[in-house]
Design a protein around this motif. Structure first.
Motif, PDB file in Angstrom:
ATOM      1  N   GLY A   1      21.488   5.887  22.011  1.00  0.00           N
ATOM      2  CA  GLY A   1      21.854   6.917  21.045  1.00  0.00           C
ATOM      3  C   GLY A   1      20.622   7.435  20.330  1.00  0.00           C
ATOM      4  N   ILE A   2      20.851   8.126  19.220  1.00  0.00           N
ATOM      5  CA  ILE A   2      19.751   8.584  18.389  1.00  0.00           C
ATOM      6  C   ILE A   2      19.554   7.556  17.282  1.00  0.00           C
ATOM      7  CG2 ILE A   2      18.876  10.385  16.855  1.00  0.00           C
ATOM      8  CD1 ILE A   2      19.008  11.243  19.747  1.00  0.00           C
ATOM      9  N   ARG A   3      18.359   7.031  17.186  1.00  0.00           N
ATOM     10  CA  ARG A   3      18.053   6.000  16.199  1.00  0.00           C
ATOM     11  C   ARG A   3      17.664   6.655  14.884  1.00  0.00           C
ATOM     12  NH1 ARG A   3      12.947   1.807  16.679  1.00  0.00           N
ATOM     13  NH2 ARG A   3      13.433   0.514  14.847  1.00  0.00           N
ATOM     14  N   VAL A   4      18.320   6.279  13.790  1.00  0.00           N
ATOM     15  CA  VAL A   4      17.948   6.754  12.457  1.00  0.00           C
ATOM     16  C   VAL A   4      17.359   5.567  11.706  1.00  0.00           C
ATOM     17  CG1 VAL A   4      20.330   6.401  11.605  1.00  0.00           C
ATOM     18  CG2 VAL A   4      18.724   7.825  10.308  1.00  0.00           C
ATOM     19  N   ARG A   5      16.158   5.767  11.150  1.00  0.00           N
ATOM     20  CA  ARG A   5      15.445   4.669  10.486  1.00  0.00           C
ATOM     21  C   ARG A   5      14.988   5.112   9.106  1.00  0.00           C
ATOM     22  NH1 ARG A   5       9.950   2.833  10.753  1.00  0.00           N
ATOM     23  NH2 ARG A   5       9.474   4.626  12.077  1.00  0.00           N
ATOM     24  N   ASP A   6      15.413   4.375   8.081  1.00  0.00           N
ATOM     25  CA  ASP A   6      14.957   4.653   6.721  1.00  0.00           C
ATOM     26  C   ASP A   6      13.491   4.244   6.605  1.00  0.00           C
ATOM     27  OD1 ASP A   6      16.023   5.199   3.762  1.00  0.00           O
ATOM     28  OD2 ASP A   6      14.612   3.517   3.690  1.00  0.00           O
ATOM     29  N   LEU A   7      12.680   5.081   5.944  1.00  0.00           N
ATOM     30  CA  LEU A   7      11.242   4.846   5.865  1.00  0.00           C
ATOM     31  C   LEU A   7      10.839   4.260   4.518  1.00  0.00           C
ATOM     32  CD1 LEU A   7      10.008   8.123   7.605  1.00  0.00           C
ATOM     33  CD2 LEU A   7      10.226   5.841   8.608  1.00  0.00           C
ATOM     34  N   GLY A   8      11.684   3.394   3.974  1.00  0.00           N
ATOM     35  CA  GLY A   8      11.377   2.803   2.675  1.00  0.00           C
ATOM     36  C   GLY A   8      11.628   3.775   1.535  1.00  0.00           C
ATOM     37  N   SER A   9      12.664   4.576   1.654  1.00  0.00           N
ATOM     38  CA  SER A   9      12.971   5.597   0.652  1.00  0.00           C
ATOM     39  C   SER A   9      13.423   4.970  -0.669  1.00  0.00           C
ATOM     40  CB  SER A   9      14.065   6.531   1.173  1.00  0.00           C
ATOM     41  OG  SER A   9      15.279   5.814   1.337  1.00  0.00           O
ATOM     42  N   ARG A  10      13.344   5.747  -1.727  1.00  0.00           N
ATOM     43  CA  ARG A  10      13.757   5.261  -3.052  1.00  0.00           C
ATOM     44  C   ARG A  10      15.268   5.065  -3.135  1.00  0.00           C
ATOM     45  NH1 ARG A  10      10.699   9.691  -4.300  1.00  0.00           N
ATOM     46  NH2 ARG A  10      12.541  10.808  -5.024  1.00  0.00           N
ATOM     47  N   ASN A  11      16.026   6.026  -2.620  1.00  0.00           N
ATOM     48  CA  ASN A  11      17.478   6.023  -2.813  1.00  0.00           C
ATOM     49  C   ASN A  11      18.264   5.647  -1.564  1.00  0.00           C
ATOM     50  OD1 ASN A  11      17.249   6.841  -5.539  1.00  0.00           O
ATOM     51  ND2 ASN A  11      16.903   8.954  -4.872  1.00  0.00           N
ATOM     52  N   GLY A  12      17.578   5.306  -0.486  1.00  0.00           N
ATOM     53  CA  GLY A  12      18.265   4.832   0.700  1.00  0.00           C
ATOM     54  C   GLY A  12      18.801   5.941   1.590  1.00  0.00           C
ATOM     55  N   THR A  13      19.247   5.542   2.778  1.00  0.00           N
ATOM     56  CA  THR A  13      19.850   6.438   3.763  1.00  0.00           C
ATOM     57  C   THR A  13      21.243   5.915   4.084  1.00  0.00           C
ATOM     58  OG1 THR A  13      17.697   7.015   4.737  1.00  0.00           O
ATOM     59  CG2 THR A  13      19.647   7.340   6.110  1.00  0.00           C
ATOM     60  N   PHE A  14      22.225   6.811   4.087  1.00  0.00           N
ATOM     61  CA  PHE A  14      23.614   6.430   4.338  1.00  0.00           C
ATOM     62  C   PHE A  14      24.135   7.213   5.539  1.00  0.00           C
ATOM     63  CE2 PHE A  14      22.673   5.532  -0.002  1.00  0.00           C
ATOM     64  CZ  PHE A  14      23.427   4.419  -0.351  1.00  0.00           C
ATOM     65  N   VAL A  15      24.844   6.522   6.420  1.00  0.00           N
ATOM     66  CA  VAL A  15      25.500   7.148   7.571  1.00  0.00           C
ATOM     67  C   VAL A  15      27.002   7.011   7.372  1.00  0.00           C
ATOM     68  CG1 VAL A  15      25.852   7.118  10.057  1.00  0.00           C
ATOM     69  CG2 VAL A  15      23.573   6.668   9.116  1.00  0.00           C
ATOM     70  N   ASP A  16      27.682   8.139   7.208  1.00  0.00           N
ATOM     71  CA  ASP A  16      29.132   8.148   6.944  1.00  0.00           C
ATOM     72  C   ASP A  16      29.497   7.178   5.825  1.00  0.00           C
ATOM     73  OD1 ASP A  16      29.554  10.043   8.920  1.00  0.00           O
ATOM     74  OD2 ASP A  16      29.917   8.566  10.479  1.00  0.00           O
TER      75      ASP A  16
ATOM     76  N   SER B   1      12.996  11.109  -0.912  1.00  0.00           N
ATOM     77  CA  SER B   1      11.612  10.615  -0.853  1.00  0.00           C
ATOM     78  C   SER B   1      10.744  11.520  -0.001  1.00  0.00           C
ATOM     79  CB  SER B   1      11.589   9.193  -0.296  1.00  0.00           C
ATOM     80  OG  SER B   1      12.237   8.291  -1.165  1.00  0.00           O
ATOM     81  N   GLY B   2       9.431  11.389  -0.216  1.00  0.00           N
ATOM     82  CA  GLY B   2       8.489  12.236   0.520  1.00  0.00           C
ATOM     83  C   GLY B   2       8.649  12.125   2.022  1.00  0.00           C
ATOM     84  N   LEU B   3       8.728  10.908   2.520  1.00  0.00           N
ATOM     85  CA  LEU B   3       9.012  10.636   3.935  1.00  0.00           C
ATOM     86  C   LEU B   3      10.251   9.757   3.938  1.00  0.00           C
ATOM     87  CD1 LEU B   3       5.331   9.883   4.937  1.00  0.00           C
ATOM     88  CD2 LEU B   3       6.671  11.786   5.805  1.00  0.00           C
ATOM     89  N   HIS B   4      11.417  10.362   4.059  1.00  0.00           N
ATOM     90  CA  HIS B   4      12.666   9.647   3.787  1.00  0.00           C
ATOM     91  C   HIS B   4      13.205   8.902   5.006  1.00  0.00           C
ATOM     92  CE1 HIS B   4      16.027   9.277   0.788  1.00  0.00           C
ATOM     93  NE2 HIS B   4      16.599   8.803   1.888  1.00  0.00           N
ATOM     94  N   LEU B   5      13.338   9.601   6.128  1.00  0.00           N
ATOM     95  CA  LEU B   5      13.886   8.962   7.327  1.00  0.00           C
ATOM     96  C   LEU B   5      13.277   9.575   8.568  1.00  0.00           C
ATOM     97  CD1 LEU B   5      16.098  10.951   8.930  1.00  0.00           C
ATOM     98  CD2 LEU B   5      17.496  10.377   6.966  1.00  0.00           C
TER      99      LEU B   5
END
Length: 436
Positions: free
Chosen positions: A75-90, A63-67
């Motif tokens: 820790g380091i916070r990872v946040r999905d920004l409403g992406s089309r295909n999602g964000t996966f961690v491991d 996505s244009g603005l994915h995460l």
């Protein structure tokens, strides 16, 4: 971060404490940009397909603005920004998660390797306990002041983000007061309170006869602020069809009144604020990406009151005025509250105390102390969809309670809610609750 947290507090030479941020790298190990590596040494970092991201990917499934990655104490916070295909961690889909060690992030067909690095960066913090109308000496506020001190010296556009009630309008006022334009007009526009039929005329002005009822020419806010500053509050509410015209003002410093034959040049600085996640609005097609980047040349995040409760005693004194004080029991009661309405809610509570009433209504107090399971969490549905559903349910409940409390007096309802009367009318109309 296997040995220490993402952020930690340091003291140098007996001075006030500052935050130190951990450094990490992101390496593309799979996808169209394989081999690309960036070293991240800033508090916030975005990844996506659009220009303007810290890491731009050529993968069409991104996505244009994915995460977004940001520093958190744990820790380091990872946040999905409403992406089309999602964000996966491991391999696990996440909406908002903490990275505490090496990890693999999957975005569409691309994979990124997250690796903590040695070294750190210090976050600038001012030594003052207030800045313009802003009050508080906590570390989050002193970091905010340091940003505002540097931003005020420039003419760049600033996007101010924060929860409702955090004081975004005061941040804009503080920037304007500390800028070279301090003696020129500061024109404030609440984009959420403008009647839909009047938005264009209010922003850009109109000539006589431009539409029915236009009996005289009227300059828009940008012309009225010539030489000074325009503050667009809740800019995320601006209709999509008018966003290209605002973009033209930002890019060319030109406005064209309704009915005018040509544009007028204006000399203004633009500040904007929103409580919305504009990155998600961009991905959803409700906010233009080019306008988002033009607004967010410089960005400010206003801390929530729950993240700076050490400022609460000073804020109580500030709102209470000369001679006002609280005993320890009353102060502890305020400190135990989560303040979902932030500083605005605290100000209203202090006003009630001064009038001899309880600072927190029984309903709010019960809600803050009674455990609740909350809505069911669904990982097969995007975070922002679920959040929007919850916000809508809250808004309806709040609107009904507000109507009951003010007995249909919308001016009184606006005072209780801490917003303009037009904002209350707009909310009730959208919910179908507007009194006949």
């Amino acid at each position: 971060m296997t040995e220490r947290q993402s952020t930690w507090v340091t003291r140098m030479g007996g001075q006030q404490p500052r935050r130190a941020l951990a450094v990490y790298t992101l390496s593309v190990v799979k996808g169209a940009d394989r081999g690309k590596t960036v070293r991240v040494d800033r508090p916030r970092f975005s990844v996506g397909a659009l220009d303007g991201n810290g890491l731009k990917l050529g993968d069409p499934t991104v996505s244009g603005l994915h995460l977004e990655l940001s520093h958190d104490e744990a820790g380091i916070r990872v946040r999905d920004l409403g992406s089309r295909n999602g964000t996966f961690v491991d391999g696990v889909r996440v909406l908002d998660a903490l990275l505490t060690g090496p990890a693999t992030l999957t975005l569409g067909a691309s994979e990124l390797r997250f690796e903590p690095q040695s070294g750190s960066i210090d976050v600038a913090a001012s030594g003052v306990d207030h800045f313009g109308p802003l009050v508080g000496s906590s570390l989050p506020m002193r970091e905010l002041y340091a940003l505002l001190e540097s931003f005020a010296k420039t003419d760049s556009t600033v996007l101010i983000h924060g929860e409702t009630g955090t004081g975004k309008e005061l941040v804009a006022e503080a920037i304007a007061q500390a800028s070279p334009r301090v003696d020129m007009p500061l024109v404030v526009v609440d984009c959420s309170a403008l009647a839909p039929t009047l938005v264009e005329s209010e922003l850009f002005g109109h000539e006589k006869g431009a539409f029915t009822g236009a009996t005289a020419a009227k300059p828009g806010v940008f012309e009225r602020a010539h030489g000074g500053t325009v503050f667009l509050d809740e800019v995320g509410e601006l209709p999509l069809e008018l966003q290209p015209r605002l973009l033209r003002v930002l890019e060319r410093r030109e406005v064209q009144r309704l009915g005018a034959k040509g544009p007028t040049t204006v000399d203004v600085r633009i500040l904007a604020a929103t409580h919305r996640a504009l990155e998600a609005e961009v991905n959803a097609g409700r906010f233009r990406a080019d306008l988002f980047y033009r607004l967010s040349v410089l960005r400010v995040e206003v801390p929530a009151l729950r993240d700076r409760k050490e400022d609460l005693p000073a804020l109580v004194r500030h709102f209470g005025g000369p001679g006002f004080s609280l005993d320890e029991k009353a102060l502890q009661r305020l400190l135990s509250h989560d303040w979902p309405g932030n500083v605005r809610e605290l100000r209203n509570a202090v006003e009630r105390l001064r009038a001899g009433a309880a600072p927190i209504t029984p309903a709010v107090e019960a809600a803050s102390t009674t455990p609740s399971a909350g809505p069911p969490i669904r990982l097969d549905e995007p975070f922002l969809v679920q959040k929007e559903r919850l916000v809508q349910a809250f808004e309806r409940q709040y609107a009904k309670a507000l109507l009951e409390a003010c007995q249909g007096n919308l001016a009184e309802g606006a005072r209780l809610a801490g917003v303009s009367r037009m904002a209350v009318v707009k909310m009730l109309g959208r919910l179908g609750l507007l009194p006949g």
